[in-house]
Design a protein around this motif. Sequence first.
Motif, PDB file in Angstrom:
ATOM      1  N   ASP A 622     -19.551   9.498   9.797  1.00  9.94           N
ATOM      2  CA  ASP A 622     -19.408   8.057  10.031  1.00  9.94           C
ATOM      3  C   ASP A 622     -17.971   7.587   9.855  1.00  9.94           C
ATOM      4  N   GLY A 623     -17.094   8.452   9.356  1.00  6.23           N
ATOM      5  CA  GLY A 623     -15.722   8.062   9.092  1.00  6.23           C
ATOM      6  C   GLY A 623     -15.095   9.012   8.073  1.00  6.23           C
ATOM      7  N   ILE A 624     -13.846   8.689   7.647  1.00  3.73           N
ATOM      8  CA  ILE A 624     -13.161   9.533   6.658  1.00  3.73           C
ATOM      9  C   ILE A 624     -12.594   8.652   5.555  1.00  3.73           C
ATOM     10  N   PRO A 625     -12.470   9.176   4.333  1.00  3.56           N
ATOM     11  CA  PRO A 625     -11.814   8.428   3.264  1.00  3.56           C
ATOM     12  C   PRO A 625     -10.300   8.519   3.426  1.00  3.56           C
ATOM     13  N   ALA A 626      -9.582   7.498   2.924  1.00  2.90           N
ATOM     14  CA  ALA A 626      -8.117   7.487   2.970  1.00  2.90           C
ATOM     15  C   ALA A 626      -7.586   6.787   1.717  1.00  2.90           C
ATOM     16  N   LYS A 627      -6.365   7.182   1.320  1.00  7.28           N
ATOM     17  CA  LYS A 627      -5.778   6.610   0.103  1.00  7.28           C
ATOM     18  C   LYS A 627      -4.278   6.468   0.308  1.00  7.28           C
ATOM     19  N   VAL A 628      -3.735   5.305  -0.100  1.00  7.94           N
ATOM     20  CA  VAL A 628      -2.319   5.035   0.013  1.00  7.94           C
ATOM     21  C   VAL A 628      -1.737   4.725  -1.366  1.00  7.94           C
ATOM     22  N   ARG A 629      -0.496   5.184  -1.589  1.00  5.62           N
ATOM     23  CA  ARG A 629       0.220   4.894  -2.842  1.00  5.62           C
ATOM     24  C   ARG A 629       1.485   4.130  -2.504  1.00  5.62           C
ATOM     25  N   ASP A 630       1.896   3.251  -3.420  1.00  5.99           N
ATOM     26  CA  ASP A 630       3.072   2.389  -3.244  1.00  5.99           C
ATOM     27  C   ASP A 630       2.843   1.455  -2.052  1.00  5.99           C
ATOM     28  N   GLY A 631       3.862   0.803  -1.617  1.00  8.08           N
ATOM     29  CA  GLY A 631       3.720  -0.175  -0.544  1.00  8.08           C
ATOM     30  C   GLY A 631       3.137  -1.502  -1.055  1.00  8.08           C
ATOM     31  N   GLN A 632       3.173  -2.527  -0.182  1.00  8.31           N
ATOM     32  CA  GLN A 632       2.726  -3.880  -0.543  1.00  8.31           C
ATOM     33  C   GLN A 632       1.503  -4.266   0.292  1.00  8.31           C
ATOM     34  N   PRO A 633       0.339  -4.511  -0.370  1.00  7.83           N
ATOM     35  CA  PRO A 633      -0.854  -4.927   0.402  1.00  7.83           C
ATOM     36  C   PRO A 633      -0.665  -6.344   0.952  1.00  7.83           C
ATOM     37  N   PRO A 634      -1.447  -6.743   1.984  1.00 10.72           N
ATOM     38  CA  PRO A 634      -2.556  -5.996   2.597  1.00 10.72           C
ATOM     39  C   PRO A 634      -2.040  -4.928   3.552  1.00 10.72           C
ATOM     40  N   PHE A 635      -2.923  -3.913   3.810  1.00  3.66           N
ATOM     41  CA  PHE A 635      -2.559  -2.773   4.633  1.00  3.66           C
ATOM     42  C   PHE A 635      -3.330  -2.801   5.952  1.00  3.66           C
ATOM     43  N   THR A 636      -2.663  -2.287   6.980  1.00  2.00           N
ATOM     44  CA  THR A 636      -3.297  -2.108   8.290  1.00  2.00           C
ATOM     45  C   THR A 636      -3.360  -0.610   8.576  1.00  2.00           C
ATOM     46  N   TRP A 637      -4.542  -0.135   9.013  1.00  4.13           N
ATOM     47  CA  TRP A 637      -4.748   1.286   9.300  1.00  4.13           C
ATOM     48  C   TRP A 637      -4.962   1.474  10.795  1.00  4.13           C
ATOM     49  N   LEU A 638      -4.284   2.432  11.383  1.00  6.31           N
ATOM     50  CA  LEU A 638      -4.373   2.689  12.813  1.00  6.31           C
ATOM     51  C   LEU A 638      -4.626   4.179  13.056  1.00  6.31           C
ATOM     52  N   ALA A 639      -5.298   4.470  14.156  1.00  8.27           N
ATOM     53  CA  ALA A 639      -5.475   5.848  14.621  1.00  8.27           C
ATOM     54  C   ALA A 639      -4.971   5.931  16.037  1.00  8.27           C
ATOM     55  N   ASN A 640      -3.931   6.743  16.245  1.00 11.26           N
ATOM     56  CA  ASN A 640      -3.308   6.884  17.566  1.00 11.26           C
ATOM     57  C   ASN A 640      -2.882   5.531  18.121  1.00 11.26           C
TER      58      ASN A 640
END
Length: 682
Positions: A622-640
């Motif tokens: 149904d999907g994959i887990p992902a994790k980000v460190r550092d940076g300033q939220p909010p985050f946008t996630w893209l695939a291709n």
Amino acid sequence: MRRADRLILCTALLLFIAATLRDGLDRWIAATTLPPLISETSVEMRDREDRLLRVYTVADGRWRLAARPDRVDPDFLAMLIAYEDRRFYDHAGVDPRAVLRAAGQALAHGQVMSGASTLTMQVARLLEESGTGSWRGKLRQMRVALALERRLSKDQILELYLTHAPYGGNLEGIRAASLAWFGKEPTRLTPAQSALLVALPQSPASRRPDRNPVLARAARDRVLARMVKHRILSADTARAARTEPVPATRRAFPALAPHLGDRLRADAPLAQDHRLTLDRPLQHDVEKLAAATLRDLPEDLSLAIVIADHRSGDILASVGSASYAQSDARQGYVDMTRALRSPGSTLKPLVYGMAFDRGLAHPRTLIDDRPVAFGQYAPQNFDGAFRGELPVTEALRQSLNIPVVLLMDEIGPAHLMDALKRAGIRARLPGDQPGLAVALGGVGVTLTDLVQLYAMLANGGRSVPLRWHSGMPAAIGEVTVINRAAAWQVTDILAGLPPPPGAPKGRLAYKTGTSYGHRDAWAVGYDGAHVIGVWIGRPDGTPVPGAFGGDLAAPVLFEAFQRIRTAPVPLPPPPPETLIVSTAQLPQPLRRFTGREAVFQAAPDAPKLVFPPDGARLLAQDGIPAKVRDGQPPFTWLANGAPLLTGARSREVFLPGMLAGFSNLTVIDAAGRSARVTIRID
């Protein structure tokens, strides 16, 4: 025939017979086969002031040191000639008056009362190692003595006696005897010492002072009495000499710098006399320091020390180990000044010096001590901690690994190897190509190499080839490895290191090092004149748990400097071109070390994808887990490039809708900074 004619005829006949006998004697002497006049003498190692460091026995185990009359106390020579051969300088090898006197005494008393051997005859006996009892032996000695006098000068004959005369046991010659019985060269002897050395060769076995002191004293006193009779000594001088005790023990011969002596002897097996650059008193003191240090260390550890004058390149002391003659776990026969070992952190000052020289950094430049990776290589500090941003000066004083690797990456390992070569260091790489780890000791060098490297730093960045033998040619010109301002900046940083407890502050610029696995503990330092290196470890290279250069080697380094008997020479002032300013006063590019590719690098607080890692292969339903460190939220996630999730404030998310195959997964923070990985979805 008239009476006068008969007298003339008899005289002519006698002259003819005398001439015939003379010619026959000349032919007899000329036909004499002489024994070899050149015999093996002990190989000698001497220091810069011509003082004896070490002496070796000859092939048959005898101590036989070459001796010249001009290097022997003239009072001894006068006593020797007065006692053994008063007409030495007048006869032709045989003293007719002495022969007639001895023959007359023997006829009158029915036994031999005195000898007739001249010094030349004694030399003949010594060279042929013949006895003295038979008349045939005496005749042979006379013949050889007469032949020697025709071929050699009186001084040459005396030199042979001074070299070969027996003095008890395996001692031959005046120098071996003087060193063994009095612990000194025979250039200056007391009357009592001279008298004993005159008496000993007559009966060396029975008059040995360490075994028969009563006989030795009696023989010495007879010589003193004869010297008064011949007016060589006054009665008062002889009386005072008789109160001097005879030596009770035989002293050991000098055996300083044994490893270096063995090396020189192997390199030049035909040489008899070696003049080294060492300083005998300093060598003696440093060997004692090494032995005292090892008494408090585990029994399988060894220690090596090298001291040099970095202005001339002369090695003044060299200790390969402190237990050369012992067959123990320390393996004292191994010369650890020449052993290839990992130098640990002791190469770091050169890396910093090269960075200063190239304008990449300044002592007040700020550099970041943070986690970093170069492909598969991720250096760590010794304690595993990170200090963040700090001045380069503190990075070197604290011997941090990450900052120096950052500089090494900028400079290039091949350039470091070239700098070592120009400094005269024969470094050995474990592989074909140098990597960044060379900055942390990933290369093989010797203790002598390190001393030469630090001599370069002490000499304003100019190479100083070390030498230990006066016959070694001096360097032709000096090679500049780093500029003098950079060398001074390194020196100033190292001089600010806190010394061991009780040691003076600010006198030395020094650095310690500990190789990987605690195999080697190092300390190298210098003042305005001298440079010293210390190594402690196991000769077989096995680890020494808990061994650190700062704890083990640094105290010995400072103790070794205390053994130098000249006044300390302070470190030099900065060259006029040296830039001495605060961080804020530096040009903008030097305020912070960023590296030549910094413009393309992400900021330290930019977002970083922790999961999935780059190149991961994942099974998605149904999907994959992902994790980000550092940076300033909010985050946008893209695939291709297509949005998967927007406005996400959580750093851990679940990304639905991932298609099978390769995908470029990207995360963008509120400031527009991004991180990207390539993954494969099955």
